[in-house]
Motif scaffolding. Structure first.
Motif, mmCIF file in Angstrom:
data_model
loop_
_atom_site.group_PDB
_atom_site.id
_atom_site.type_symbol
_atom_site.label_atom_id
_atom_site.label_comp_id
_atom_site.label_asym_id
_atom_site.label_seq_id
_atom_site.Cartn_x
_atom_site.Cartn_y
_atom_site.Cartn_z
ATOM 1 N N ASP A 11 0.911 -1.134 0.081
ATOM 2 C CA ASP A 11 0.033 -0.012 0.077
ATOM 3 C C ASP A 11 0.870 1.351 -0.145
ATOM 4 O OD1 ASP A 11 -2.362 -1.088 -0.300
ATOM 5 O OD2 ASP A 11 -3.027 -0.984 1.946
ATOM 6 N N GLU A 12 1.841 1.139 1.010
ATOM 7 C CA GLU A 12 2.549 2.400 1.030
ATOM 8 C C GLU A 12 3.250 2.508 -0.351
ATOM 9 O OE1 GLU A 12 4.100 2.241 5.548
ATOM 10 O OE2 GLU A 12 5.276 1.138 4.078
ATOM 11 N N ILE A 13 4.043 1.550 -0.763
ATOM 12 C CA ILE A 13 4.655 1.653 -2.451
ATOM 13 C C ILE A 13 3.663 2.387 -3.182
ATOM 14 C CG2 ILE A 13 5.685 0.391 -4.105
ATOM 15 C CD1 ILE A 13 6.481 -1.516 -2.232
ATOM 16 N N GLU A 14 2.452 1.893 -3.352
ATOM 17 C CA GLU A 14 1.314 2.246 -4.322
ATOM 18 C C GLU A 14 1.315 3.752 -4.300
ATOM 19 O OE1 GLU A 14 -2.166 0.210 -4.871
ATOM 20 O OE2 GLU A 14 -2.942 1.696 -5.883
ATOM 21 N N ARG A 15 1.280 4.015 -3.205
ATOM 22 C CA ARG A 15 0.779 5.669 -2.801
ATOM 23 C C ARG A 15 2.096 6.380 -3.304
ATOM 24 N NH1 ARG A 15 -1.559 4.347 2.025
ATOM 25 N NH2 ARG A 15 0.674 4.551 3.306
ATOM 26 N N GLU A 16 3.218 5.826 -2.879
ATOM 27 C CA GLU A 16 4.647 6.613 -3.199
ATOM 28 C C GLU A 16 5.036 6.843 -4.682
ATOM 29 O OE1 GLU A 16 7.679 4.511 -1.317
ATOM 30 O OE2 GLU A 16 6.770 5.537 0.754
ATOM 31 N N VAL A 17 4.444 5.721 -5.246
ATOM 32 C CA VAL A 17 4.616 5.811 -7.042
ATOM 33 C C VAL A 17 3.758 6.638 -7.968
ATOM 34 C CG1 VAL A 17 6.073 3.594 -7.005
ATOM 35 C CG2 VAL A 17 3.449 3.728 -7.618
ATOM 36 N N TYR A 18 2.587 6.892 -7.340
ATOM 37 C CA TYR A 18 1.529 7.842 -7.778
ATOM 38 C C TYR A 18 1.660 9.315 -7.078
ATOM 39 C CZ TYR A 18 -0.140 3.959 -10.294
ATOM 40 O OH TYR A 18 -0.488 3.001 -11.062
ATOM 41 N N GLN A 19 3.049 9.716 -7.075
ATOM 42 C CA GLN A 19 3.199 11.180 -6.698
ATOM 43 C C GLN A 19 3.627 11.884 -7.846
ATOM 44 O OE1 GLN A 19 5.598 11.842 -3.245
ATOM 45 N NE2 GLN A 19 5.702 9.678 -3.040
ATOM 46 N N ALA A 20 3.390 13.195 -7.844
ATOM 47 C CA ALA A 20 3.609 13.979 -8.700
ATOM 48 C C ALA A 20 4.981 13.958 -9.671
ATOM 49 C CB ALA A 20 3.429 15.562 -8.595
ATOM 50 N N ARG A 21 6.001 13.450 -8.664
ATOM 51 C CA ARG A 21 7.159 13.528 -9.240
ATOM 52 C C ARG A 21 7.483 12.509 -10.230
ATOM 53 N NH1 ARG A 21 10.979 10.678 -5.135
ATOM 54 N NH2 ARG A 21 9.582 10.032 -3.586
ATOM 55 N N TYR A 22 6.557 11.479 -10.397
ATOM 56 C CA TYR A 22 6.597 10.540 -11.481
ATOM 57 C C TYR A 22 5.850 10.723 -12.895
ATOM 58 C CZ TYR A 22 9.293 7.953 -7.717
ATOM 59 O OH TYR A 22 10.335 7.555 -7.049
ATOM 60 N N LEU A 23 5.254 11.994 -12.670
ATOM 61 C CA LEU A 23 4.462 12.283 -13.602
ATOM 62 C C LEU A 23 5.286 12.826 -14.995
ATOM 63 C CD1 LEU A 23 1.163 12.200 -13.553
ATOM 64 C CD2 LEU A 23 1.325 14.705 -12.630
ATOM 65 N N ILE A 24 4.716 12.380 -16.171
ATOM 66 C CA ILE A 24 5.333 13.102 -17.000
ATOM 67 C C ILE A 24 4.101 14.416 -17.718
ATOM 68 C CG2 ILE A 24 6.430 12.913 -19.422
ATOM 69 C CD1 ILE A 24 7.229 10.096 -18.691
ATOM 70 N N ARG A 25 4.653 15.287 -17.570
ATOM 71 C CA ARG A 25 3.614 16.355 -17.950
ATOM 72 C C ARG A 25 3.521 16.657 -19.572
ATOM 73 N NH1 ARG A 25 5.553 17.230 -13.186
ATOM 74 N NH2 ARG A 25 3.840 17.794 -11.399
ATOM 75 N N ARG A 26 2.374 16.441 -20.127
ATOM 76 C CA ARG A 26 2.295 16.814 -21.409
ATOM 77 C C ARG A 26 1.438 18.166 -21.660
ATOM 78 N NH1 ARG A 26 5.778 13.212 -22.979
ATOM 79 N NH2 ARG A 26 4.902 11.049 -22.894
ATOM 80 N N PRO A 27 1.397 18.836 -22.877
ATOM 81 C CA PRO A 27 1.051 20.183 -23.069
ATOM 82 C C PRO A 27 -0.142 20.637 -22.202
ATOM 83 C CG PRO A 27 1.733 19.398 -25.186
ATOM 84 C CD PRO A 27 1.884 18.111 -24.169
ATOM 85 N N LEU A 28 -1.075 19.813 -22.129
ATOM 86 C CA LEU A 28 -2.339 20.577 -21.286
ATOM 87 C C LEU A 28 -1.961 20.435 -19.957
ATOM 88 C CD1 LEU A 28 -4.590 20.297 -23.696
ATOM 89 C CD2 LEU A 28 -5.856 18.836 -21.979
ATOM 90 N N LEU A 29 -1.420 19.615 -19.369
ATOM 91 C CA LEU A 29 -0.974 19.873 -18.004
ATOM 92 C C LEU A 29 0.222 20.718 -17.732
ATOM 93 C CD1 LEU A 29 -1.647 18.616 -15.157
ATOM 94 C CD2 LEU A 29 0.075 16.798 -15.375
#
Ligand SMILES: Nc1ncnc2c1ncn2[C@@H]1O[C@H](COP(=O)(O)OP(=O)(O)O)[C@@H](O)[C@H]1O
Ligand SMILES: [Mg+2]
Length: 303
Positions: A107-125
């Motif tokens: 559970d902890e791992i799942e929360r951690e990997v869905y953080q903003a720092r693992y997000l690749i932002r495309r033009p809209l975002l």
């Protein structure tokens, strides 16, 4: 959402027109008015028109004039949200999971990997997260994308926000100046149109095209520039325009003038037009249709 501070240079339609001209974009009054209103009302602006009438260029010019970053989303059939909005950096997530496996619970791992720092932002975002005064977002050739993609755009266009399942709703820091373009290969969804201001872009009148060619091809003589814009404007008007599938855009006029200069042309004649017809027209049928019309096209205008 904070209000974009008014940029001193563009606090009226006239000053906007002037500023655009300063970066080489010649905008007719109606278009400048539409852009001015899109900025004031913070609404997206949908530009429709034939290819080569200056839709994409307008967004680029606006970004320059306003000193805002230009974010560009080129649409195509089958485009997916992850190319427009965001995707997760799976490689980085995996590495994180491996490293954390011995110490953290699943559970902890799942929360951690869905953080903003693992997000690749495309033009809209990226556009939503650009700090004030905000970005210029160009959603180019939206008619090439499919209907599900249009439906996906609605939330952004209506509210300048998007929903990301793992992170919730993300709202604009400052309303991005959003320009959508369409070459009108198909009709857009009414729901998209309702959320936008709308402007149809026509081919330029002769005077404006003359000004554009003059400024982009200063090495051409006045006489040649005038002949080029007269000839092209005739091609695009009745009865000649009926003979062609696709008339030349502004880019073609500019390129033609450059080619004529490169060939040391002093004045237009049937021969040089035949030799360079492939710059004006990109379809074999259109080039063929041009040749029998040359004498009429070059004839002095009736007064
Ligand atoms: N109003 C304008 N002022 C100056 N140059 C223009 C203008 N409109 C078009 N152009 C020129 O024509 C080219 C093609 O325009 P573009 O914006 O790519 O057309 P569209 O996106 O409508 O197909 C531009 O690169 C630019 O050089
Ligand atoms: Mg374009």
């Amino acid at each position: 959402m904070s209000k974009s501070p008014a940029t001193p240079a563009v606090d009226s339609i006239d000053s906007l027109t002037h500023a655009l001209q300063g970066v080489g974009y010649h905008a007719p009054r109606r278009l400048a008015t539409a852009v001015f209103l899109a900025m004031k009302l913070q609404r997206p602006l949908l530009l429709e028109g034939e290819p080569g009438v200056g839709k994409t260029e307008l967004a680029k010019a606006l970004a320059k004039v306003l000193g805002r970053p230009l974010l560009r989303l080129q649409c195509y059939d089958g485009m997916e949200q992850r190319e427009a909005l965001y995707e997760w950096n799976h490689t980085a997530q995996l590495l994180h999971m491996r490293a954390a496996q011995s110490t953290a619970t699943p559970d902890e791992i799942e929360r951690e990997v869905y953080q903003a720092r693992y997000l690749i932002r495309r033009p809209l975002l990226q556009a939503l997260q650009t700090p004030a005064p905000g970005a210029v977002l160009l959603i180019d050739e939206v008619d090439r994308a499919d209907e599900p993609f249009e439906a996906f755009l609605l939330e952004y266009l209506g509210e300048y926000q998007v929903s990301i399942p793992e992170l919730g709703t993300i709202s604009a820091v400052a309303a991005p100046l959003t320009i959508l373009t369409s070459n009108r290969t198909r009709d857009l969804n009414d729901a998209v149109k309702r959320r936008c201001l709308y402007q149809w872009l026509d081919y330029p009148e002769r005077e404006r095209e003359l000004a554009i060619v003059r400024s982009q091809v200063p090495e051409a003589s006045n006489q040649l520039t005038e002949q080029v814009s007269r000839f092209v404007s005739r091609l695009r008007s009745q009865p000649f325009s009926n003979a062609f599938q696709r008339g030349p855009g502004i880019a073609e006029s500019v390129e033609w003038a450059k080619a004529l200069v490169a060939l040391d042309t002093l004045t237009l004649d049937p021969e040089v037009i035949q030799d360079t017809a492939g710059i004006l027209f990109k379809q074999r049928e259109d080039v063929a249709a041009l040749l029998p019309l040359l004498d009429q096209l070059l004839a002095p205008e009736p007064v």
